[in-house]
Design an enzyme around this catalytic site. Structure first.
Site, PDB file in Angstrom:
ATOM      1  N   ASP A  81     -54.722  46.005 -44.263  1.00 31.25           N
ATOM      2  CA  ASP A  81     -55.555  45.938 -45.357  1.00 31.25           C
ATOM      3  C   ASP A  81     -55.815  46.989 -46.276  1.00 31.25           C
ATOM      4  OD1 ASP A  81     -58.151  44.985 -47.250  1.00 31.25           O
ATOM      5  OD2 ASP A  81     -58.154  43.210 -45.871  1.00 31.25           O
TER       6      ASP A  81
ATOM      7  N   TYR B  89     -52.009  33.548 -61.318  1.00 28.98           N
ATOM      8  CA  TYR B  89     -52.215  33.254 -59.833  1.00 28.98           C
ATOM      9  C   TYR B  89     -51.331  32.079 -59.712  1.00 28.98           C
ATOM     10  CZ  TYR B  89     -55.127  32.185 -55.720  1.00 28.98           C
ATOM     11  OH  TYR B  89     -55.508  31.960 -54.505  1.00 28.98           O
TER      12      TYR B  89
ATOM     13  N   LYS C  65     -48.549  31.669 -56.430  1.00 24.91           N
ATOM     14  CA  LYS C  65     -49.023  30.920 -55.544  1.00 24.91           C
ATOM     15  C   LYS C  65     -47.575  30.009 -55.517  1.00 24.91           C
ATOM     16  CE  LYS C  65     -52.260  32.819 -53.813  1.00 24.91           C
ATOM     17  NZ  LYS C  65     -52.144  33.448 -52.206  1.00 24.91           N
TER      18      LYS C  65
HETATM   19  N1  LIG Z   1     -60.751  31.542 -50.994  1.00 28.34           N
HETATM   20  C1  LIG Z   1     -60.052  30.484 -51.598  1.00 28.34           C
HETATM   21  O1  LIG Z   1     -60.679  29.849 -51.951  1.00 28.34           O
HETATM   22  C2  LIG Z   1     -58.578  30.615 -51.402  1.00 28.34           C
HETATM   23  C3  LIG Z   1     -58.102  29.355 -51.798  1.00 28.34           C
HETATM   24  C4  LIG Z   1     -56.710  29.217 -51.734  1.00 28.34           C
HETATM   25  C5  LIG Z   1     -55.859  30.284 -51.445  1.00 28.34           C
HETATM   26  N2  LIG Z   1     -56.580  31.515 -51.136  1.00 28.34           N
HETATM   27  C6  LIG Z   1     -55.716  32.768 -50.519  1.00 28.34           C
HETATM   28  O2  LIG Z   1     -56.142  33.232 -49.346  1.00 28.34           O
HETATM   29  C7  LIG Z   1     -55.863  34.317 -49.177  1.00 28.34           C
HETATM   30  C8  LIG Z   1     -57.063  35.119 -48.791  1.00 28.34           C
HETATM   31  O3  LIG Z   1     -58.079  35.156 -49.536  1.00 28.34           O
HETATM   32  P1  LIG Z   1     -59.647  35.211 -49.372  1.00 28.34           P
HETATM   33  O4  LIG Z   1     -60.118  34.075 -49.910  1.00 28.34           O
HETATM   34  O5  LIG Z   1     -59.802  35.254 -47.637  1.00 28.34           O
HETATM   35  O6  LIG Z   1     -60.174  36.467 -50.022  1.00 28.34           O
HETATM   36  P2  LIG Z   1     -60.914  37.764 -49.612  1.00 28.34           P
HETATM   37  O7  LIG Z   1     -60.878  38.716 -50.758  1.00 28.34           O
HETATM   38  O8  LIG Z   1     -61.952  37.511 -48.539  1.00 28.34           O
HETATM   39  O9  LIG Z   1     -59.709  38.477 -48.647  1.00 28.34           O
HETATM   40  C9  LIG Z   1     -58.521  39.223 -49.349  1.00 28.34           C
HETATM   41  C10 LIG Z   1     -58.112  40.408 -48.415  1.00 28.34           C
HETATM   42  O10 LIG Z   1     -57.033  41.102 -49.129  1.00 28.34           O
HETATM   43  C11 LIG Z   1     -57.140  42.425 -49.071  1.00 28.34           C
HETATM   44  N3  LIG Z   1     -56.290  42.920 -50.175  1.00 28.34           N
HETATM   45  C12 LIG Z   1     -56.379  42.703 -51.427  1.00 28.34           C
HETATM   46  N4  LIG Z   1     -55.187  43.499 -52.035  1.00 28.34           N
HETATM   47  C13 LIG Z   1     -54.711  43.811 -50.944  1.00 28.34           C
HETATM   48  C14 LIG Z   1     -53.321  44.785 -50.895  1.00 28.34           C
HETATM   49  N5  LIG Z   1     -52.513  45.045 -52.224  1.00 28.34           N
HETATM   50  N6  LIG Z   1     -52.780  44.812 -49.770  1.00 28.34           N
HETATM   51  C15 LIG Z   1     -53.450  44.508 -48.533  1.00 28.34           C
HETATM   52  N7  LIG Z   1     -54.666  44.143 -48.708  1.00 28.34           N
HETATM   53  C16 LIG Z   1     -55.193  43.534 -49.872  1.00 28.34           C
HETATM   54  C17 LIG Z   1     -58.572  42.508 -49.400  1.00 28.34           C
HETATM   55  O11 LIG Z   1     -59.060  44.060 -49.404  1.00 28.34           O
HETATM   56  C18 LIG Z   1     -59.409  41.555 -48.688  1.00 28.34           C
HETATM   57  O12 LIG Z   1     -59.700  42.159 -47.462  1.00 28.34           O
HETATM   58  C19 LIG Z   1     -55.322  35.092 -50.406  1.00 28.34           C
HETATM   59  O13 LIG Z   1     -53.735  35.057 -50.566  1.00 28.34           O
HETATM   60  C20 LIG Z   1     -55.819  33.945 -51.584  1.00 28.34           C
HETATM   61  O14 LIG Z   1     -55.058  33.700 -52.764  1.00 28.34           O
HETATM   62  C21 LIG Z   1     -57.922  31.710 -51.132  1.00 28.34           C
END
Ligand SMILES: NC(=O)c1ccc[n+]([C@@H]2O[C@H](COP(=O)([O-])OP(=O)(O)OC[C@H]3O[C@@H](n4cnc5c(N)ncnc54)[C@H](O)[C@@H]3O)[C@@H](O)[C@H]2O)c1
Length: 276
Positions: free
Chosen positions: A46, A163, A167
């Protein structure tokens, strides 16, 4: 919800080594916790802007190694995969979870914001797949890679030009990887979450009107908890999915099937009287 979603299957990943990107928060952290609970040894990468890794290291113990790894830097993705081999002797499954957004309307789109989102959400997954698959292919016992895409792979949103496009790219990249890596015994699949309660979506949960607008769209009437995404992620990496590759698994509380207007106010309720 949570009781079933968090139960897991003790020992299902015993002897397996996994890497997880974006492992310090949200869906990635739920995945790391679940893998550890099911017996895997894990290298979690991370950017860790909040400095949570020392506390997570203390919480999860020696079977989870933490390292700063930026998915947009190829050398970091190579180092993350190497760490699994060096620290735990191999690499069996990989979860490309890191992602994020800088929402912008297309009329306002700055090149810098477009590049930020495409690099983080799409190029980062490509770097991950490339280096994870190289380690898996070299060791010759196959493997499984699971990428986190989004309902936005299929459904656009205002401000989501970068985004949703990234995706959608993750979904096709997953399919292309499944095609190319099958000869190495490596399966590649994608999970497409709907709305999940994580720091990424905090702003929606802090705004009652925004949250109500989401709930009105979700037939199950609620967002997911991160553990409810981790479960399907682990399923796709598990032996139960041994013939699943190139698939997209929507995990969205039936959101994707709710595009048609709700006709119940016009059609009236079902006539069924509760009998058999
Ligand atoms: N939360 C939602 O509703 C949702 C819905 C669909 C998809 N997603 C996808 O799920 C995944 C996780 O999202 P989440 O909701 O857990 O978000 P989150 O913000 O809780 O976690 C994302 C993590 O990625 C890390 N990160 C950011 N940039 C980075 C980089 N360049 N290199 C390494 N780590 C990095 C952040 O530090 C964080 O710990 C993402 O790909 C997001 O697009 C989330």
């Amino acid at each position: 919800m949570a009781e079933q979603a968090m139960a897991g299957q003790a020992g299902r990943f015993a002897g397996k080594v996994a890497v997880v990107t974006g492992g310090a928060s949200g869906i990635g952290l739920a995945t790391v916790r679940r893998l550890a609970a099911e017996g895997a040894r894990v290298v979690a990468g991370d950017l860790d802007p909040q400095g949570r890794m020392p506390a997570l290291q203390a919480e999860l113990g020696a079977d989870v190694a933490w390292m700063r790894a930026d998915v947009t830097r190829e050398a970091d993705m190579a180092a993350l995969a190497d760490a699994a081999v060096e620290r735990f002797g191999g690499l069996d499954c990989a979860f490309n979870v890191a992602g994020g957004s800088r929402p912008s309307y297309l009329l306002d789109m700055a090149e810098e914001d477009w590049d930020f989102v495409l690099d983080l959400c799409l190029k980062g997954v490509m770097f991950g797949i490339k280096h994870q698959a190289r380690r898996m292919a070299a060791q010759g016992r196959g493997g499984a890679i699971v990428n986190v895409a989004s309902l936005n792979s299929h459904v656009p949103m205002h401000g989501g030009g970068a985004y949703a496009t990234a995706k959608a790219g993750v979904e096709m990249l997953t399919r292309n990887a499944a095609l190319e890596l099958a000869e190495h015994g490596i399966r590649v699949n994608a999970v497409l979450p709907g709305l999940v309660e994580t720091p990424l979506t905090r702003r929606h949960f802090d705004n009652p009107d925004a949250l109500a607008a989401f709930k009105a769209r979700i037939p199950m009437g609620r967002p997911a908890q991160p553990e409810e995404i981790a479960g399907p992620l682990l399923f796709l990496a598990s032996a139960d999915a041994s013939y699943v590759s190139g698939a997209s698994l929507l995990v969205d509380g039936a959101w994707a099937v709710s595009g048609y207007p709700d006709m119940r106010p016009f059609r009236g309720p079902a006539r069924w009287n509760g009998g058999g």
